[in-house]
Write an enzyme that holds these catalytic residues in place. Structure first.
Site, PDB file in Angstrom:
ATOM      1  N   CYS A 104       5.900   4.939   9.301  1.00 42.33           N
ATOM      2  CA  CYS A 104       5.118   4.963   8.063  1.00 42.33           C
ATOM      3  C   CYS A 104       6.047   4.983   6.856  1.00 42.33           C
ATOM      4  CB  CYS A 104       4.202   6.174   8.005  1.00 42.33           C
ATOM      5  SG  CYS A 104       3.248   6.161   6.473  1.00 42.33           S
ATOM      6  N   ILE A 147      -0.744   4.579   0.902  1.00 37.04           N
ATOM      7  CA  ILE A 147      -1.841   5.497   1.226  1.00 37.04           C
ATOM      8  C   ILE A 147      -1.277   6.903   1.433  1.00 37.04           C
ATOM      9  CG2 ILE A 147      -3.786   5.951   2.778  1.00 37.04           C
ATOM     10  CD1 ILE A 147      -4.016   3.241   1.346  1.00 37.04           C
ATOM     11  N   ASN A 156       0.823  -1.189   0.000  1.00 37.86           N
ATOM     12  CA  ASN A 156       0.000   0.000   0.000  1.00 37.86           C
ATOM     13  C   ASN A 156       0.867   1.254   0.000  1.00 37.86           C
ATOM     14  OD1 ASN A 156      -0.251   1.821   2.574  1.00 37.86           O
ATOM     15  ND2 ASN A 156       0.008  -0.272   3.349  1.00 37.86           N
ATOM     16  N   GLY A 208      -4.605  -6.366  10.558  1.00 36.68           N
ATOM     17  CA  GLY A 208      -4.672  -5.321   9.545  1.00 36.68           C
ATOM     18  C   GLY A 208      -5.253  -5.874   8.253  1.00 36.68           C
TER      19      GLY A 208
HETATM   20  C1  LIG Z   1      -3.886   0.153   3.881  1.00 39.74           C
HETATM   21  C2  LIG Z   1      -3.028   0.236   5.114  1.00 39.74           C
HETATM   22  C3  LIG Z   1      -2.915   1.432   5.816  1.00 39.74           C
HETATM   23  C4  LIG Z   1      -2.120   1.500   6.953  1.00 39.74           C
HETATM   24  N1  LIG Z   1      -2.046   2.675   7.638  1.00 39.74           N
HETATM   25  C5  LIG Z   1      -1.331   2.736   8.804  1.00 39.74           C
HETATM   26  C6  LIG Z   1      -1.302   3.913   9.593  1.00 39.74           C
HETATM   27  O1  LIG Z   1      -1.934   4.903   9.269  1.00 39.74           O
HETATM   28  N2  LIG Z   1      -0.551   3.924  10.738  1.00 39.74           N
HETATM   29  C7  LIG Z   1       0.139   2.813  11.133  1.00 39.74           C
HETATM   30  O2  LIG Z   1       0.792   2.859  12.178  1.00 39.74           O
HETATM   31  N3  LIG Z   1       0.117   1.668  10.417  1.00 39.74           N
HETATM   32  C8  LIG Z   1      -0.604   1.609   9.267  1.00 39.74           C
HETATM   33  N4  LIG Z   1      -0.634   0.437   8.554  1.00 39.74           N
HETATM   34  C9  LIG Z   1       0.086  -0.750   9.061  1.00 39.74           C
HETATM   35  C10 LIG Z   1      -0.874  -1.700   9.791  1.00 39.74           C
HETATM   36  O3  LIG Z   1      -1.409  -1.076  10.928  1.00 39.74           O
HETATM   37  C11 LIG Z   1      -0.147  -2.994  10.205  1.00 39.74           C
HETATM   38  O4  LIG Z   1       0.816  -2.692  11.187  1.00 39.74           O
HETATM   39  C12 LIG Z   1       0.545  -3.671   9.043  1.00 39.74           C
HETATM   40  O5  LIG Z   1      -0.309  -3.631   7.926  1.00 39.74           O
HETATM   41  C13 LIG Z   1       0.938  -5.124   9.314  1.00 39.74           C
HETATM   42  O6  LIG Z   1      -0.140  -5.900   9.701  1.00 39.74           O
HETATM   43  P1  LIG Z   1      -1.043  -6.767   8.689  1.00 39.74           P
HETATM   44  O7  LIG Z   1      -0.137  -7.666   7.934  1.00 39.74           O
HETATM   45  O8  LIG Z   1      -2.007  -7.489   9.593  1.00 39.74           O
HETATM   46  O9  LIG Z   1      -1.736  -5.801   7.791  1.00 39.74           O
HETATM   47  C14 LIG Z   1      -1.421   0.360   7.404  1.00 39.74           C
HETATM   48  C15 LIG Z   1      -1.540  -0.832   6.687  1.00 39.74           C
HETATM   49  C16 LIG Z   1      -2.320  -0.918   5.554  1.00 39.74           C
HETATM   50  C17 LIG Z   1      -2.395  -2.211   4.822  1.00 39.74           C
END
Ligand SMILES: Cc1cc2nc3c(=O)[nH]c(=O)nc-3n(C[C@H](O)[C@H](O)[C@H](O)COP(=O)(O)O)c2cc1C
Ligand SMILES: Cc1cc2nc3c(=O)[nH]c(=O)nc-3n(C[C@H](O)[C@H](O)[C@H](O)COP(=O)(O)OP(=O)(O)OC[C@H]3O[C@@H](n4cnc5c(N)ncnc54)[C@H](O)[C@@H]3O)c2cc1C
Ligand SMILES: Cc1cc2nc3c(=O)[nH]c(=O)nc-3n(C[C@H](O)[C@H](O)[C@H](O)COP(=O)(O)OP(=O)(O)OC[C@H]3O[C@@H](n4cnc5c(N)ncnc54)[C@H](O)[C@@H]3O)c2cc1C
Ligand SMILES: Cc1cc2nc3c(=O)[nH]c(=O)nc-3n(C[C@H](O)[C@H](O)[C@H](O)COP(=O)(O)O)c2cc1C
Ligand code: FES
Ligand code: FES
Lengths: 241, 307, 307, 241
Positions: C129, C71, C69, C262
């Protein structure tokens, strides 16, 4: 050691549940495995990444069959296959059973009977000792090709109530080929060693390449690290225990 | 007819597809299945000075679109390699690259010196094996990298490819390798990963941590190659999750000169020769005479930007 | 009845399952689908001082078992968050954790100070980030981490969770965060990854590099949590590829106090509540009264070793 | 904005190839989408990770149908579904078309006709302009519910030879709803703007959550960033161009 190996797509002809969780899958094609050899099988995309190893259960004009039990992801995916679906096969792989010298006993536990049927067909007059956790299967097929056939199962269906190591006695045999749970093999080795019977066992290990290249399937034997997919899956028991 | 070949140091590969170390043995196993002379080259399993038995089973564990391994450098040792494997490798009709692992700079030096033989086309210094207990990885550290490469550079005239782990100070370490006389950068080895068995609550591997490879890591390795190719002027050889010719093109667009196929061999035993064919077709269909125009184009605004 | 709750600093979560920042908005979107009060807590999308529009499309790209991603921190800004989103979040019946991102330590300080309000149960400092152009990640660096955490510690009495990237000197940075007054360690954010479009030869994202999440990275994040839980005494909150209760148990066995879901929310929108149910069942079936006996058991020779 | 959304498993009743690469899939169940709304659809495991968005093509007593074209992995997997297989659906999602005020034209290019059929059914007397790259499909279905129906296709099958923007004229319409390739929409906007006709377009963007939570589907409009899955997929053209 350097026989050719092929990668082929084969069409599923039948995929029948013999008893709950145990399937016999037949696929069309021209195959030529030795008794005790196996194939790497897959019927999915990238996930799970690896093929799954299965012994050649039987060979015929029409094709090949595999006897398998559902264990996890791969075997669950196999169980969903229907006639007309296709399967990818790599093989034949491994050493297979040696040519027996003298009277032969075959001992299998559960789907551990899979590599024994071709042996029963190839090495005439072998006796078969088959153990099952639940309802027995494919016993009749063994009777058609083996010498005498004994059956043990947990609740006594089809013969003896108990484990296959309770009905097998090494006396009178020169050599024994076995496949099944590790504890069963260890118990057999104890019996065969005492009786001076040569025991060969077929081992299982997770595999990546199946060809001998990755060293992912190594087991430690008395002669050092050995690849189940290449030096095995059949090993003399004294190497392993 | 496009020219699919690539030059890496003094070596010209007929195409940019190599079999990755540790996944292809010494080539002979796969030669039972297809004509491995179709490949650009074969990188051997890591060779150490003395034979090693490796780690106890299990050595493999699947993860979503990935594979954890904990082989632990099982290999017959240099002597047996020279006596038995190298002569056969030379007969395979493609470039022979020997991957080596040493306990310290001197061992690396001895290995490369004794491998300075005809028929060894390049040596890949494995500074990145995650499966040896208690060792930090040399390739994570620029100084340690420079030391090993410098010793090896003095010990041989052979091309030296330096294979890095995907973590640590790799960019600086790659620059250090370049200064110390490396011929090419190979990136990357497996990622340090873990799996735990629910029944027992224990890590599945005796060493706990294993190395993650396969399609799961492709976007990570592609990023690393993209970054590496900006900080060194040496050719970069990419690996990590390559299973299709499209993956390989992405790596070349990111800046790679060649690619290695590892786990792809397990997913499809014909993966590597299919890549060779797919890449050639790609050149033909795009009307490209060679790899020059697209290599690294992702840094230059894409394909048209390169024209 | 087992006690599924976990304590993290001053906060007791009813169960260890949190919705991860950026994947769950402010909770209201998923409340249209199920009762989100079943979750242990919800971490908000990252809030910045001023509103941000984020990166141009495309912002999503799939990879094998993974999701890239880019974003770029799109969010309504602190004022709008306080006025419109926070009041609604408080009504959701579960713990509210606000994720914040700042340009510098002072911005982080201002954010946490203005978020020191009733109904904010904890603040997660996003030092990780990957989708802001031109910024190194604070959480890769122990000194930079210590600076931000120290400023925030002075600015608020709220629990401070510090969210790290998966690369860089994270182990040292986590120790630095602990010394500077952090309440918990959150690990890990996404992995820096790349994808290139074959047609154009350009990176698919305007920023080139994006963040990789999803099942593909699970073995990597599990390894990181395993290592972190050995170097800090603070609670560790694990995330990265968790999609099943089995995954969550692995993280707890590796040492995590809680987990975040996530990408799992995208793969199955009911993933998080299914985890809550699965984890409770697991405790019942194993005859465990709480998480104590299995938390971190992978470090202690497994489940029986813990008894 | 806060209507309920459901996640349901539905059984495939039919999955028919209308013209090469274009399918109409019917699934059983009780659904209630507004014209222009969509569902997230999946029929696979972890890979690919995301659902795929598809407009509700039609609703009936029996269930829902989707019109889709094969583009890549997800749609290829959908195309393999057979009756009896199951599908996971999340929805209904998005805003849908507004209630039209005055004479309405529907303009669709290729599978861009998908969100227009329910509109033709709901907003009676709308005229439909349908463009196809190859052989036209579902034109008769439109004729049953729309006012007048015009067809354009690249080789002239079914009517005009050429593109749909050549047969559509905004004169006489108050409002126009359109879905199709971006260039087609831009061309339409030029025409409608000149003629003083309100144009609404349905946009496409990759989606992760479909619910408004992830900000993965944001497009930049004149009123700032907007989520295709929430503020859209239908936007006034003057916001977008
Ligand atoms: C679309 C998207 C947006 C995310 N936005 C943030 C964010 O704003 N702040 C943050 O700390 N992590 C953000 N993350 C990271 C997630 O919180 C998470 O730590 C990371 O995706 C790993 O976990 P997962 O494999 O379960 O998605 C984002 C992840 C995704 C996929
Ligand atoms: C040479 C050889 C021949 C075999 N022949 C047969 C056969 O004819 N019929 C049959 O039913 N099975 C046979 N097996 C075992 C079979 O390969 C495994 O049961 C199968 O790979 C499990 O795949 P899965 O995806 O369902 O399980 P996974 O989800 O991968 O794992 C489920 C469980 O099975 C165990 N397991 C996984 N892989 C193996 C493996 N390679 N060997 C042993 N245990 C494993 C795991 O530890 C785990 O507990 C053979 C194995 C080998 C090595
Ligand atoms: C609200 C909405 C409604 C839609 N309704 C329909 C419909 O009724 N019928 C229909 O056939 N299609 C519809 N689409 C488009 C459809 O979602 C994509 O074609 C599909 O997701 C492609 O999936 P894939 O896995 O086959 O392609 P991928 O392998 O993911 O990609 C293949 C190609 O398709 C493009 N693509 C991928 N995802 C999207 C996307 N979300 N939007 C646009 N292009 C994309 C990629 O850029 C790539 O070039 C709709 C999209 C949206 C956002
Ligand atoms: C089973 C296995 C064994 C490996 N052994 C070695 C090795 O001996 N030396 C080495 O440098 N890399 C070794 N690697 C790493 C691969 O060469 C390759 O760099 C890595 O797996 C990433 O590529 P892939 O995703 O295509 O597999 C091994 C990888 C695997 C999976
Ligand atoms: S499976 Fe690769 S060596 Fe046996
Ligand atoms: S797809 Fe998640 S906000 Fe639209």
């Amino acid at each position: 050691m350097d026989r050719q190996v092929s990668l082929v797509r084969a069409e599923v002809v039948e995929n029948r549940e013999l008893v709950p969780g145990v399937f016999l899958l037949r696929a069309r094609g021209n195959f030529s495995a030795q008794p005790g050899q196996f194939y790497l099988v897959r019927a999915w995309g990238l996930d799970p990444p690896l093929f799954r190893p299965f012994s050649a259960f039987d060979l015929s004009q029409e094709g090949i069959s595999f006897l398998y039990a559902i264990r996890g992801r791969g075997t669950s995916l196999l169980a969903r296959l229907q006639p007309g679906h296709s399967l990818t096969l790599l093989g034949p792989l491994g050493n297979g059973w040696p040519q027996p010298e003298g009277k032969l006993a075959l001992v299998g536990g559960g789907v551990g009977i899979a590599p024994l049927y071709l042996a029963a067909k190839a090495f005439r007059e072998a006796d078969a000792y088959l153990g099952f956790p639940g309802r027995p299967y494919l016993v009749e097929k063994f009777r058609e090709v083996a010498g005498r056939v004994w059956v043990a199962s947990e609740r006594g269906q089809g013969g003896h109530r108990g484990s296959v190591t309770e009905i097998f006695t090494p006396d009178g045999y020169r050599v024994c080929y076995a496949c099944g749970p590790r504890e069963m093999l260890a118990r057999l080795w104890e019996m065969c060693r005492r009786a001076g019977v040569w025991l060969y066992v077929s081992l299982e290990e997770r595999m990546a390449c199946g060809l001998g290249a990755c060293l992912g399937c190594t087991v430690f034997t008395r002669s050092g690290p050995q690849r189940v997919c290449r030096e095995g899956p059949v090993f003399p028991a004294q190497e392993v225990f | 007819m496009p020219d699919t070949s690539v030059r890496i140091g003094s070596l010209v590969l007929k195409n940019p597809v190599l079999a990755a170390s540790g996944t292809f043995g010494f080539g002979g196993d796969y030669a039972r299945l297809y004509d491995v002379s179709r490949l650009g080259g074969i990188v051997s399993k890591a060779i150490t000075l003395r034979p090693r038995a490796g780690n106890p089973p299990p050595r493999l564990w699947e993860t979503p679109c990935g594979l954890l391994n904990s082989i632990g450098l099982e290999n017959p040792g240099l002597e047996a390699f020279l006596a038995e494997e190298l002569p056969r490798m030379r007969e395979l009709g493609t470039a022979v690259i020997v991957n080596v692992w040493g306990e310290d700079p001197e061992e690396y030096g001895e290995l490369v010196s004794r491998l300075s033989l005809p028929g060894v086309d390049a040596i890949e210094l494995n500074l990145s094996c995650p499966n040896v207990r208690g060792k930090g990885l040399v390739g994570e550290n620029p100084e340690a990298t420079a030391r090993v490469v410098a010793v090896c550079r003095r010990a041989t005239d052979k091309d030296l490819w330096v294979k890095f782990p995907p973590q640590g100070e790799v960019l600086q370490a790659a620059r250090a390798a370049q200064q110390a006389g490396a011929t090419a950068i190979s990136a990357a080895n497996t990622y340090r990963g873990l799996a735990i068995e629910l029944e027992t609550g224990r890590p599945v591997f005796a060493n706990a941590i294993g190395g993650l490879s396969g399609p799961a890591i492709k976007p990570l390795s592609l990023r690393l190659v993209y970054e590496l190719s900006q900080v060194v002027s040496l050719p970069v050889i990419g690996s990590g999750g390559i299973v299709s010719w499209q993956d390989a093109v992405e790596f070349i667009m990111a800046g790679a000169h060649a690619v290695q196929v590892g786990t792809g061999n397990f997913i499809d035993p014909l993966c590597a020769p299919k890549l060779v064919r797919g890449l050639r077709k790609f050149l033909v269909q795009r009307g490209l005479g060679s790899w020059e125009l697209i290599r690294g184009c992702a840094h230059r605004g894409g394909i048209s930007g390169a024209a």
